[in-house]
Design a protein around this motif. Structure first.
Motif, short mmCIF file in Angstrom:
data_model
loop_
_atom_site.label_atom_id
_atom_site.label_comp_id
_atom_site.label_asym_id
_atom_site.label_seq_id
_atom_site.Cartn_x
_atom_site.Cartn_y
_atom_site.Cartn_z
N TRP A 53 0.83 -1.22 0.00
CA TRP A 53 0.00 0.00 0.00
C TRP A 53 0.86 1.27 0.00
O TRP A 53 0.73 2.13 -0.85
N PHE A 54 1.77 1.36 0.97
CA PHE A 54 2.55 2.60 1.11
C PHE A 54 3.62 2.77 0.02
O PHE A 54 3.96 3.87 -0.36
N TYR A 61 -3.12 5.74 -6.62
CA TYR A 61 -4.37 6.38 -6.17
C TYR A 61 -4.22 7.90 -6.07
O TYR A 61 -5.13 8.65 -6.37
N TYR A 62 -3.04 8.35 -5.62
CA TYR A 62 -2.81 9.79 -5.49
C TYR A 62 -2.96 10.46 -6.86
O TYR A 62 -3.65 11.47 -7.01
N HIS A 63 -2.34 9.86 -7.88
CA HIS A 63 -2.40 10.47 -9.21
C HIS A 63 -3.80 10.40 -9.81
O HIS A 63 -4.23 11.34 -10.50
N GLU A 64 -4.53 9.34 -9.50
CA GLU A 64 -5.93 9.28 -9.98
C GLU A 64 -6.74 10.41 -9.33
O GLU A 64 -7.59 11.04 -9.97
N HIS A 255 4.61 16.99 -6.29
CA HIS A 255 3.65 15.89 -6.18
C HIS A 255 4.16 14.82 -5.22
O HIS A 255 3.39 14.31 -4.40
N HIS A 256 5.44 14.51 -5.25
CA HIS A 256 5.99 13.54 -4.30
C HIS A 256 5.84 14.04 -2.86
O HIS A 256 5.48 13.30 -1.96
N ARG A 257 6.12 15.35 -2.66
CA ARG A 257 6.04 15.91 -1.30
C ARG A 257 4.63 15.80 -0.74
O ARG A 257 4.42 15.46 0.41
N PHE A 258 3.63 16.14 -1.59
CA PHE A 258 2.25 16.16 -1.10
C PHE A 258 1.64 14.76 -1.04
O PHE A 258 0.72 14.52 -0.26
N ALA A 259 2.16 13.84 -1.85
CA ALA A 259 1.59 12.48 -1.87
C ALA A 259 1.99 11.69 -0.64
O ALA A 259 1.31 10.75 -0.24
N TYR A 260 3.11 12.07 -0.02
CA TYR A 260 3.56 11.32 1.17
C TYR A 260 4.10 12.31 2.21
O TYR A 260 5.15 12.91 2.03
N MET A 261 3.35 12.47 3.31
CA MET A 261 3.76 13.39 4.38
C MET A 261 4.01 12.59 5.64
O MET A 261 3.62 12.99 6.74
N GLY A 262 4.58 11.40 5.48
CA GLY A 262 4.80 10.51 6.62
C GLY A 262 3.69 9.47 6.70
O GLY A 262 2.68 9.57 5.98
N THR A 263 3.88 8.49 7.57
CA THR A 263 2.90 7.41 7.69
C THR A 263 1.61 7.92 8.33
O THR A 263 1.65 8.49 9.42
N ARG A 264 0.52 7.74 7.65
CA ARG A 264 -0.79 8.15 8.15
C ARG A 264 -1.84 7.57 7.22
O ARG A 264 -1.49 6.97 6.19
N ASP A 265 -3.10 7.77 7.56
CA ASP A 265 -4.15 7.25 6.71
C ASP A 265 -4.52 8.27 5.63
O ASP A 265 -5.03 9.34 5.94
N TYR A 266 -4.25 7.94 4.38
CA TYR A 266 -4.55 8.84 3.27
C TYR A 266 -5.82 8.40 2.52
O TYR A 266 -6.10 8.90 1.44
N SER A 267 -6.56 7.42 3.06
CA SER A 267 -7.64 6.82 2.28
C SER A 267 -8.71 7.85 1.86
O SER A 267 -9.29 7.74 0.77
N ALA A 268 -8.93 8.88 2.71
CA ALA A 268 -9.96 9.88 2.34
C ALA A 268 -9.63 10.52 0.99
O ALA A 268 -10.52 10.76 0.17
N TYR A 270 -8.35 9.31 -1.55
CA TYR A 270 -8.61 8.47 -2.73
C TYR A 270 -10.10 8.21 -2.95
O TYR A 270 -10.48 7.46 -3.83
N THR A 271 -10.95 8.86 -2.12
CA THR A 271 -12.39 8.78 -2.38
C THR A 271 -12.81 9.86 -3.38
O THR A 271 -13.98 9.94 -3.77
#
Ligand SMILES: Cc1ncc(COP(=O)(O)O)c(C=O)c1O
Length: 396
Positions: A53-54, A61-64, A255-268, A270-271
């Motif tokens: 996932w990570f 999903y981030y790019h979609e 885009h890389h910076r905003f797509a990953y800001m450390g371990t956390r739940d990003y699922s929202a 991708y909705t």
């Protein structure tokens, strides 16, 4: 989707029932079940195999999500970044900009508290900014009055370098003429930072045409994504210069910076594609806002008549299609000293009705929202509860 706006079917999709009424979609939004279901599916996928996932799935999903937002707001995907919320967007912009000490930042007396606090924090930390406020008086006669007011400030304060402008104000639900204000900023060589926390889903956006310097918007309010989801638009002139919280992706592309800001739940995040599809399926911007603005005007008349109060007097072009405010009758003893937030919670606890009390110009107002799951009976219940709350007799 063949569904009637305001119908039982829609109320069920948003878990609304007669015993609890939601007429405050504006504060935090509300996702329909289809969006929540999708989020749960994503969470399951995340928990089944966190490494995949990570390290892999998230990127796709981030790019979609970025592609879907870019299409919705009329932007190029290189300029769009998915973020938690407007607060994060404003922080990222203001803390990344490099300006000399004492640079003046213009806001208004309607600016959202988190935004005012961000500028204040930078001012106090290193003296980088100095806050100035335009006082936008109400009632407002015309959009031209707002333009004249800003022009007066810009022409007499040569040190103003940044203007933070609400697209739709929070405590007062006023749609500001942002396109014209952006033009004015350009004329005076001032950076325009547009706080569009409320705009996506209320008004049509075409950021490639609008061309501010920066724009932030929330998606969890009016386009039904899961919380917390918003976006940041950065004009090509500032490409690469804006940072979210610093993570391992510090020295990579934005885009890389905003797509990953450390371990956390990003699922929202991708909705977004599913939520935007839902927004389209239930009718899209025109059908939705035509339903809500009709219901809202009816509700405002109903409440003002019952409470003997007045709606905010602004031109029709400046009215939000989903939120409106009105003045209040005198507050009874016992609640007179409560803040707007305390009154909002108190009202919910007493009546199971979620409405919103707001504050600006040193007084309290009532802000109501209308959405596709609302119908007339919601506001009739709100009216009866307000009459009880303000200790008024319906026949007065
Ligand atoms: C105009 C405005 N700006 C910023 C915000 C902050 O939004 P969030 O709490 O989602 O960051 C809000 C929230 O309602 C708002 O109305």
């Amino acid at each position: 989707m063949d569904v009637e706006l305001g119908s039982k079917e829609l109320q069920e999709m948003f878990h609304q029932s007669e015993d609890k009424v939601m007429v405050n979609h504006g504060s935090y939004g509300l996702p329909p079940q289809v969006v929540t279901d999708h989020r749960f599916k994503l969470l399951q996928e995340q928990d089944e195999q966190p490494d995949v996932w990570f390290r892999l799935n998230m990127n796709k999903y981030y790019h979609e999500a970025v592609d879907a937002v870019a299409e919705f707001v009329g932007a190029d995907k290189e300029d769009i970044f998915v973020i938690d919320n407007a607060t994060t967007g404003i922080n990222s912009i203001m803390k990344s900009l490099k300006f000399k000490a004492g640079t003046k930042v213009l806001m208004t007396n309607h600016t959202y508290l988190a935004v005012k606090n961000t500028i204040k924090d930078i001012e106090e930390m290193n003296g980088g900014f100095q806050r100035i406020f335009v006082d936008i008086p109400v009632p407002i006669k015309s959009e031209g009055d707002i333009i004249d007011l800003y022009e007066k400030y810009f022409s007499t304060n040569v040190d103003i370098k940044i203007a933070v402008i609400d697209h739709i104000t929070s405590p007062s639900a006023i749609v500001l003429p942002v396109e014209r204000l952006i033009g004015l900023c350009r004329k005076y060589n001032i950076l325009s930072v547009i706080d569009g926390a409320h705009a996506p889903g209320q008004v049509k956006l075409n950021l490639n045409e609008m061309q501010p310097d920066f724009y932030v918007g929330n998606l969890h309010k009016w386009v039904y994504t899961a919380r917390s989801t918003g976006f940041l638009w950065v004009s090509p002139a500032f490409r690469g210069t804006i940072y979210p919280p610093i993570s391992s992706n510090y020295d990579q592309t934005m885009h890389h910076r905003f797509a990953y800001m450390g371990t956390r739940d990003y699922s929202a995040f991708y909705t977004i594609p599913v939520a935007l599809q839902f927004f389209k399926d239930v009718g899209g911007l025109e059908a939705l806002t035509s339903y809500t603005s009709g219901l809202l005007s009816w509700a405002v008349r109903l409440l003002c008549e019952a409470l003997h109060t007045k709606p905010l007097d602004i031109p029709s072009t400046m009215k939000s299609p989903v939120m409106a405010i009105m003045s209040l009758p005198p507050l009874p003893d016992g609640v007179r000293d409560l803040t707007a937030d305390q009154l909002t919670v108190d009202f919910w606890l007493k009546y199971a009705v979620q409405t919103c009390f707001t504050s600006f110009n040193d007084r309290l107002w009532l802000r109501i929202s209308a959405n596709i799951y609302n119908c007339k009976s919601d506001y009739l219940k709100l009216r009866d509860c307000l009459l009880h709350f303000f200790e008024m007799n319906p026949k007065d």
